[in-house]
Scaffold this motif. Structure first.
Motif, PDB file in Angstrom:
ATOM      1  N   GLN A  86       0.737  -1.379   0.124  1.00  0.00           N
ATOM      2  CA  GLN A  86       0.278   0.082   0.015  1.00  0.00           C
ATOM      3  C   GLN A  86       0.983   1.269  -0.579  1.00  0.00           C
ATOM      4  O   GLN A  86       0.187   2.355  -0.664  1.00  0.00           O
ATOM      5  N   GLU A  87       1.796   1.423   1.030  1.00  0.00           N
ATOM      6  CA  GLU A  87       2.699   2.424   0.888  1.00  0.00           C
ATOM      7  C   GLU A  87       3.531   2.381  -0.604  1.00  0.00           C
ATOM      8  O   GLU A  87       3.625   3.669  -1.209  1.00  0.00           O
ATOM      9  N   THR A  88       3.701   1.527  -1.171  1.00  0.00           N
ATOM     10  CA  THR A  88       4.087   1.852  -2.542  1.00  0.00           C
ATOM     11  C   THR A  88       3.372   2.409  -3.735  1.00  0.00           C
ATOM     12  O   THR A  88       3.554   2.780  -4.508  1.00  0.00           O
ATOM     13  N   MET A  89       2.392   1.707  -3.857  1.00  0.00           N
ATOM     14  CA  MET A  89       1.109   1.708  -4.657  1.00  0.00           C
ATOM     15  C   MET A  89       0.966   3.471  -4.220  1.00  0.00           C
ATOM     16  O   MET A  89       1.405   4.464  -5.399  1.00  0.00           O
ATOM     17  N   ARG A  90       0.973   4.418  -2.564  1.00  0.00           N
ATOM     18  CA  ARG A  90       0.673   5.114  -2.508  1.00  0.00           C
ATOM     19  C   ARG A  90       2.060   6.649  -3.303  1.00  0.00           C
ATOM     20  O   ARG A  90       1.634   7.818  -4.209  1.00  0.00           O
ATOM     21  N   THR A  91       2.697   6.136  -2.948  1.00  0.00           N
ATOM     22  CA  THR A  91       4.493   6.499  -3.412  1.00  0.00           C
ATOM     23  C   THR A  91       4.109   6.946  -4.978  1.00  0.00           C
ATOM     24  O   THR A  91       4.702   7.744  -5.084  1.00  0.00           O
ATOM     25  N   THR A  92       3.821   6.116  -5.197  1.00  0.00           N
ATOM     26  CA  THR A  92       4.180   5.621  -7.139  1.00  0.00           C
ATOM     27  C   THR A  92       3.132   6.862  -7.505  1.00  0.00           C
ATOM     28  O   THR A  92       3.457   7.142  -8.402  1.00  0.00           O
ATOM     29  N   LEU A  93       1.933   6.022  -7.149  1.00  0.00           N
ATOM     30  CA  LEU A  93       0.600   7.697  -7.148  1.00  0.00           C
ATOM     31  C   LEU A  93       0.611   8.751  -7.102  1.00  0.00           C
ATOM     32  O   LEU A  93       0.981   9.880  -7.961  1.00  0.00           O
ATOM     33  N   MET A  94       2.029   9.346  -6.401  1.00  0.00           N
ATOM     34  CA  MET A  94       1.921  10.577  -5.900  1.00  0.00           C
ATOM     35  C   MET A  94       2.992  11.083  -6.920  1.00  0.00           C
ATOM     36  O   MET A  94       3.351  12.066  -7.407  1.00  0.00           O
ATOM     37  N   VAL A  95       4.260  10.462  -6.985  1.00  0.00           N
ATOM     38  CA  VAL A  95       4.514  10.565  -8.237  1.00  0.00           C
ATOM     39  C   VAL A  95       4.704  10.548  -9.492  1.00  0.00           C
ATOM     40  O   VAL A  95       4.923  11.690  -9.879  1.00  0.00           O
ATOM     41  N   PHE A  96       3.432   9.562  -9.998  1.00  0.00           N
ATOM     42  CA  PHE A  96       2.814  10.438 -11.099  1.00  0.00           C
ATOM     43  C   PHE A  96       1.732  11.616 -11.092  1.00  0.00           C
ATOM     44  O   PHE A  96       2.416  12.035 -12.085  1.00  0.00           O
ATOM     45  N   ALA A  97       1.266  12.108 -10.059  1.00  0.00           N
ATOM     46  CA  ALA A  97       0.542  12.892 -10.053  1.00  0.00           C
ATOM     47  C   ALA A  97       1.522  13.485 -10.086  1.00  0.00           C
ATOM     48  O   ALA A  97       0.913  14.885 -10.679  1.00  0.00           O
ATOM     49  N   MET A  98       2.438  14.676  -9.654  1.00  0.00           N
ATOM     50  CA  MET A  98       3.663  15.492  -9.732  1.00  0.00           C
ATOM     51  C   MET A  98       4.160  15.485 -10.997  1.00  0.00           C
ATOM     52  O   MET A  98       4.429  16.593 -11.389  1.00  0.00           O
ATOM     53  N   VAL A  99       4.422  14.322 -11.750  1.00  0.00           N
ATOM     54  CA  VAL A  99       4.632  14.763 -13.316  1.00  0.00           C
ATOM     55  C   VAL A  99       4.300  15.678 -14.054  1.00  0.00           C
ATOM     56  O   VAL A  99       4.589  16.043 -14.821  1.00  0.00           O
ATOM     57  N   ILE A 100       2.828  14.895 -13.782  1.00  0.00           N
ATOM     58  CA  ILE A 100       1.752  15.241 -14.738  1.00  0.00           C
ATOM     59  C   ILE A 100       1.583  16.523 -14.201  1.00  0.00           C
ATOM     60  O   ILE A 100       1.328  17.523 -15.439  1.00  0.00           O
ATOM     61  N   ILE A 101       2.015  17.758 -13.205  1.00  0.00           N
ATOM     62  CA  ILE A 101       1.211  18.915 -12.511  1.00  0.00           C
ATOM     63  C   ILE A 101       2.857  19.460 -13.233  1.00  0.00           C
ATOM     64  O   ILE A 101       2.282  20.314 -13.668  1.00  0.00           O
ATOM     65  N   VAL A 102       4.154  18.502 -12.967  1.00  0.00           N
ATOM     66  CA  VAL A 102       4.883  19.893 -13.671  1.00  0.00           C
ATOM     67  C   VAL A 102       4.830  19.434 -14.957  1.00  0.00           C
ATOM     68  O   VAL A 102       5.182  20.768 -15.309  1.00  0.00           O
ATOM     69  N   GLY A 103       4.550  18.191 -15.768  1.00  0.00           N
ATOM     70  CA  GLY A 103       4.337  18.653 -16.978  1.00  0.00           C
ATOM     71  C   GLY A 103       3.965  18.898 -17.283  1.00  0.00           C
ATOM     72  O   GLY A 103       3.709  20.677 -19.024  1.00  0.00           O
ATOM     73  N   VAL A 104       2.386  19.456 -17.160  1.00  0.00           N
ATOM     74  CA  VAL A 104       1.214  21.109 -17.256  1.00  0.00           C
ATOM     75  C   VAL A 104       1.988  22.074 -17.317  1.00  0.00           C
ATOM     76  O   VAL A 104       1.684  23.335 -18.049  1.00  0.00           O
ATOM     77  N   ILE A 105       2.440  22.444 -15.641  1.00  0.00           N
ATOM     78  CA  ILE A 105       3.665  23.704 -15.784  1.00  0.00           C
ATOM     79  C   ILE A 105       4.068  24.359 -16.992  1.00  0.00           C
ATOM     80  O   ILE A 105       3.838  25.614 -16.885  1.00  0.00           O
ATOM     81  N   LEU A 106       5.101  22.852 -16.748  1.00  0.00           N
ATOM     82  CA  LEU A 106       5.815  23.253 -17.493  1.00  0.00           C
ATOM     83  C   LEU A 106       5.433  23.599 -19.277  1.00  0.00           C
ATOM     84  O   LEU A 106       5.754  24.307 -20.019  1.00  0.00           O
ATOM     85  N   TRP A 107       4.625  22.587 -19.766  1.00  0.00           N
ATOM     86  CA  TRP A 107       3.619  23.226 -21.521  1.00  0.00           C
ATOM     87  C   TRP A 107       3.877  24.668 -20.767  1.00  0.00           C
ATOM     88  O   TRP A 107       2.979  25.361 -22.144  1.00  0.00           O
ATOM     89  N   LEU A 108       2.603  25.125 -19.721  1.00  0.00           N
ATOM     90  CA  LEU A 108       1.473  26.684 -20.000  1.00  0.00           C
ATOM     91  C   LEU A 108       2.738  27.418 -20.144  1.00  0.00           C
ATOM     92  O   LEU A 108       2.821  29.021 -20.492  1.00  0.00           O
ATOM     93  N   LEU A 109       3.961  27.472 -19.303  1.00  0.00           N
ATOM     94  CA  LEU A 109       5.606  28.292 -19.137  1.00  0.00           C
ATOM     95  C   LEU A 109       5.568  28.175 -20.977  1.00  0.00           C
ATOM     96  O   LEU A 109       5.806  29.522 -21.001  1.00  0.00           O
ATOM     97  N   ASP A 110       5.676  26.921 -21.449  1.00  0.00           N
ATOM     98  CA  ASP A 110       6.123  27.112 -22.629  1.00  0.00           C
ATOM     99  C   ASP A 110       5.580  27.765 -23.510  1.00  0.00           C
ATOM    100  O   ASP A 110       6.118  28.591 -24.608  1.00  0.00           O
ATOM    101  N   MET A 111       3.951  27.632 -23.355  1.00  0.00           N
ATOM    102  CA  MET A 111       2.718  28.211 -24.532  1.00  0.00           C
ATOM    103  C   MET A 111       2.632  29.378 -24.070  1.00  0.00           C
ATOM    104  O   MET A 111       2.819  30.527 -25.022  1.00  0.00           O
ATOM    105  N   PHE A 112       3.350  30.296 -22.804  1.00  0.00           N
ATOM    106  CA  PHE A 112       3.188  31.504 -22.760  1.00  0.00           C
ATOM    107  C   PHE A 112       4.342  32.473 -22.777  1.00  0.00           C
ATOM    108  O   PHE A 112       4.214  33.723 -23.836  1.00  0.00           O
ATOM    109  N   LEU A 113       5.391  31.563 -23.227  1.00  0.00           N
ATOM    110  CA  LEU A 113       7.106  32.401 -23.094  1.00  0.00           C
ATOM    111  C   LEU A 113       6.478  32.436 -24.616  1.00  0.00           C
ATOM    112  O   LEU A 113       7.019  32.927 -25.883  1.00  0.00           O
ATOM    113  N   PHE A 114       6.531  31.175 -25.479  1.00  0.00           N
ATOM    114  CA  PHE A 114       6.647  31.284 -27.434  1.00  0.00           C
ATOM    115  C   PHE A 114       5.441  32.459 -27.578  1.00  0.00           C
ATOM    116  O   PHE A 114       5.740  32.785 -28.873  1.00  0.00           O
ATOM    117  N   TRP A 115       4.308  31.973 -27.144  1.00  0.00           N
ATOM    118  CA  TRP A 115       3.140  33.564 -27.403  1.00  0.00           C
ATOM    119  C   TRP A 115       3.833  35.108 -27.071  1.00  0.00           C
ATOM    120  O   TRP A 115       3.846  35.876 -27.845  1.00  0.00           O
TER     121      TRP A 115
END
Length: 125
Positions: A86-115
């Motif tokens: 259970q601890e392993t699954m929870r930690t893995t899901l938290m890592v996936f969530a953080m990767v998605i969040i950071v990916g979206v933030i970087l994508w938005l930053l890239d979009m605004f800088l490109f604009w």
């Protein structure tokens, strides 16, 4: 007189280490030299030669130190408290969530800088 004993033991260790290396090199050379023989026989002979070289190496002070280290490492691994499923699954899901969040933030930053670059260079609007 004890320094001579330590010196000869040290020289003996070096000789054993050199012979171990020579055995392995000779085994590898023999493996390719006798290529007309079946692969199974060549691999088995190479394994036997490497085991002999390891056995010879374990009789040296360096080999004994390595063997002691390996045994102590095995004891330390037993002391490790491994996480539950259970601890392993929870930690893995938290890592996936953080990767998605950071990916979206970087994508938005890239979009605004490109604009912003397009706006500053007058290529669009």
């Amino acid at each position: 007189m004890s320094t001579q004993v330590e010196s000869s033991a040290s020289v003996g260790d070096v000789v054993k280490q050199v012979f171990s290396i020579v055995f392995v090199i000779a085994g590898l050379a023999g493996f390719y030299y006798f290529s007309e023989f079946a692969l199974l026989y060549r691999v088995l002979s190479l394994v036997v030669i490497v085991l002999i070289a390891m056995g010879l190496m374990l009789t040296t002070q360096l080999g004994q130190g390595f063997w002691t280290f390996a045994l102590e490492s095995k004891q330390e691994v037993r002391k490790v408290v491994w996480p539950t499923r259970q601890e392993t699954m929870r930690t893995t899901l938290m890592v996936f969530a953080m990767v998605i969040i950071v990916g979206v933030i970087l994508w938005l930053l890239d979009m605004f800088l490109f604009w912003g670059v397009r706006l500053l260079t007058g290529q669009g609007g």
